[in-house]
Design a protein around this motif. Sequence first.
Motif, PDB file in Angstrom:
ATOM      1  N   GLN A  24      -1.889   3.792  -1.235  1.00 49.05           N
ATOM      2  CA  GLN A  24      -1.612   5.065  -1.907  1.00 49.05           C
ATOM      3  C   GLN A  24      -0.473   4.928  -2.917  1.00 49.05           C
ATOM      4  OE1 GLN A  24      -1.067   7.586   1.532  1.00 49.05           O
ATOM      5  NE2 GLN A  24      -3.143   7.141   2.227  1.00 49.05           N
ATOM      6  N   THR A  25       0.532   4.113  -2.588  1.00 46.86           N
ATOM      7  CA  THR A  25       1.636   3.889  -3.516  1.00 46.86           C
ATOM      8  C   THR A  25       1.153   3.120  -4.739  1.00 46.86           C
ATOM      9  OG1 THR A  25       3.159   3.828  -1.624  1.00 46.86           O
ATOM     10  CG2 THR A  25       3.995   3.018  -3.730  1.00 46.86           C
ATOM     11  N   ALA A  26       0.311   2.105  -4.511  1.00 51.08           N
ATOM     12  CA  ALA A  26      -0.247   1.340  -5.632  1.00 51.08           C
ATOM     13  C   ALA A  26      -1.095   2.232  -6.533  1.00 51.08           C
ATOM     14  CB  ALA A  26      -1.080   0.174  -5.102  1.00 51.08           C
ATOM     15  N   SER A  27      -1.808   3.178  -5.930  1.00 46.85           N
ATOM     16  CA  SER A  27      -2.608   4.109  -6.718  1.00 46.85           C
ATOM     17  C   SER A  27      -1.725   4.942  -7.645  1.00 46.85           C
ATOM     18  CB  SER A  27      -3.413   5.020  -5.788  1.00 46.85           C
ATOM     19  OG  SER A  27      -4.257   5.881  -6.521  1.00 46.85           O
ATOM     20  N   SER A  28      -0.557   5.347  -7.150  1.00 49.40           N
ATOM     21  CA  SER A  28       0.387   6.094  -7.987  1.00 49.40           C
ATOM     22  C   SER A  28       0.877   5.247  -9.150  1.00 49.40           C
ATOM     23  CB  SER A  28       1.584   6.558  -7.150  1.00 49.40           C
ATOM     24  OG  SER A  28       1.173   7.455  -6.131  1.00 49.40           O
ATOM     25  N   PHE A  29       1.160   3.984  -8.878  1.00 51.99           N
ATOM     26  CA  PHE A  29       1.647   3.110  -9.939  1.00 51.99           C
ATOM     27  C   PHE A  29       0.538   2.712 -10.905  1.00 51.99           C
ATOM     28  CE2 PHE A  29       5.318   2.196  -7.030  1.00 51.99           C
ATOM     29  CZ  PHE A  29       6.266   2.757  -7.875  1.00 51.99           C
ATOM     30  N   ARG A  30      -0.693   2.677 -10.457  1.00 50.01           N
ATOM     31  CA  ARG A  30      -1.805   2.436 -11.374  1.00 50.01           C
ATOM     32  C   ARG A  30      -1.841   3.548 -12.431  1.00 50.01           C
ATOM     33  NH1 ARG A  30      -7.425   2.306  -8.564  1.00 50.01           N
ATOM     34  NH2 ARG A  30      -6.775   4.447  -8.173  1.00 50.01           N
ATOM     35  N   GLU A  31      -1.538   4.770 -11.994  1.00 49.67           N
ATOM     36  CA  GLU A  31      -1.486   5.889 -12.944  1.00 49.67           C
ATOM     37  C   GLU A  31      -0.329   5.700 -13.918  1.00 49.67           C
ATOM     38  OE1 GLU A  31      -0.317   9.373 -14.861  1.00 49.67           O
ATOM     39  OE2 GLU A  31       0.867   8.655 -13.154  1.00 49.67           O
ATOM     40  N   VAL A  32       0.806   5.210 -13.410  1.00 44.62           N
ATOM     41  CA  VAL A  32       1.955   4.944 -14.278  1.00 44.62           C
ATOM     42  C   VAL A  32       1.582   3.909 -15.336  1.00 44.62           C
ATOM     43  CG1 VAL A  32       4.265   3.917 -14.359  1.00 44.62           C
ATOM     44  CG2 VAL A  32       3.698   5.578 -12.573  1.00 44.62           C
ATOM     45  N   LEU A  33       0.854   2.870 -14.930  1.00 40.66           N
ATOM     46  CA  LEU A  33       0.489   1.788 -15.847  1.00 40.66           C
ATOM     47  C   LEU A  33      -0.528   2.218 -16.890  1.00 40.66           C
ATOM     48  CD1 LEU A  33       0.292  -1.138 -13.256  1.00 40.66           C
ATOM     49  CD2 LEU A  33       2.062  -0.788 -15.001  1.00 40.66           C
TER      50      LEU A  33
END
Length: 329
Positions: A24-33
Amino acid sequence: MAWTRHHVLSLADFTPEEYDTVLQTASSFREVLSRRTKKVPTLQGQVVANLFFEPSTRTRSSFELAAKRLSADTLNFAPGSSSLTKGETILDTAKTYLAMGTDMMVIRHKEAGVPRAIADEMDRLGVKVGVLNAGDGQHEHPSQGLLDLFTICSLLDANTPRLGLLQGRKIAIVGDILHSRVARSNIWSLTASGAEVHLAAPPTLLPKEFADFVTEDGLPRKLVVHWSLDPALTDADFVMTLRLQTERMTDHLLPSLREYHQQFGITRDRLRQCQPGVKVLHPGPVNRGVEISSDLMDDPEFSLISQQVTSGVAVRMALLYLMGGGKVG
């Protein structure tokens, strides 16, 4: 869940809740990227040291970019130009970086156990320095296992990738399993999800002891060993092929690369045994025409290889963020 893990050295003791937190945290950072401005101040002021005692392209670059996207300062270690050539020990090297104010150390080494030894030394010294295993010998490669998991789960649900999506799925891992730290980490993560994992390789690259590999923690895990390819591929939802690590092979474990490809190479024709919509993964680097046919590797209808590389930055951002206690901005 609250993240309490100070070091990430292995996936053998990861809980389902920890897997989902990373996903879930990686999913948030995918949005950041995906934003125009891809940098967030979550680890501003912290120092991440990449201590890579063996060559690496994807993992090292991915961790360095992940740290920079989180606004951390990075220190990069190169053994060939370091004091190791003058007799300095690995632990002394780590303590030198500690003295420079390092907050997290990303360790890669050809010998199993080096990241844990450095983590134990940091704990003994009573310092709050997190150690992340970026691959050690034939032990594990946790961040690769997590990015593979994230790649697969994101394909199944792009908005909410989670461990439970793989319940009952069949996943084949094919190749040099004996020497693969990636395979070991993936075995832990994929069997924890409830997936049925099938290993396939020649007997010289897949000892029968692997059948008992996931019984150590007593959890119900499904792992099947095959010394031929067809039963592993039959009705598989995902196929993960591994590089032949010829640099680690001290004995003649294979007759030839050509014969290996004929028996275990993944091709378009062989994928017809799998489920419709089957996807193929490879952690890289790839020996084209050996583990996987070149045309299949480049076919976006089947291949998730480029997605794995992209997922690596988001997942490593997530790990550094969780270990560093930052906040998504």
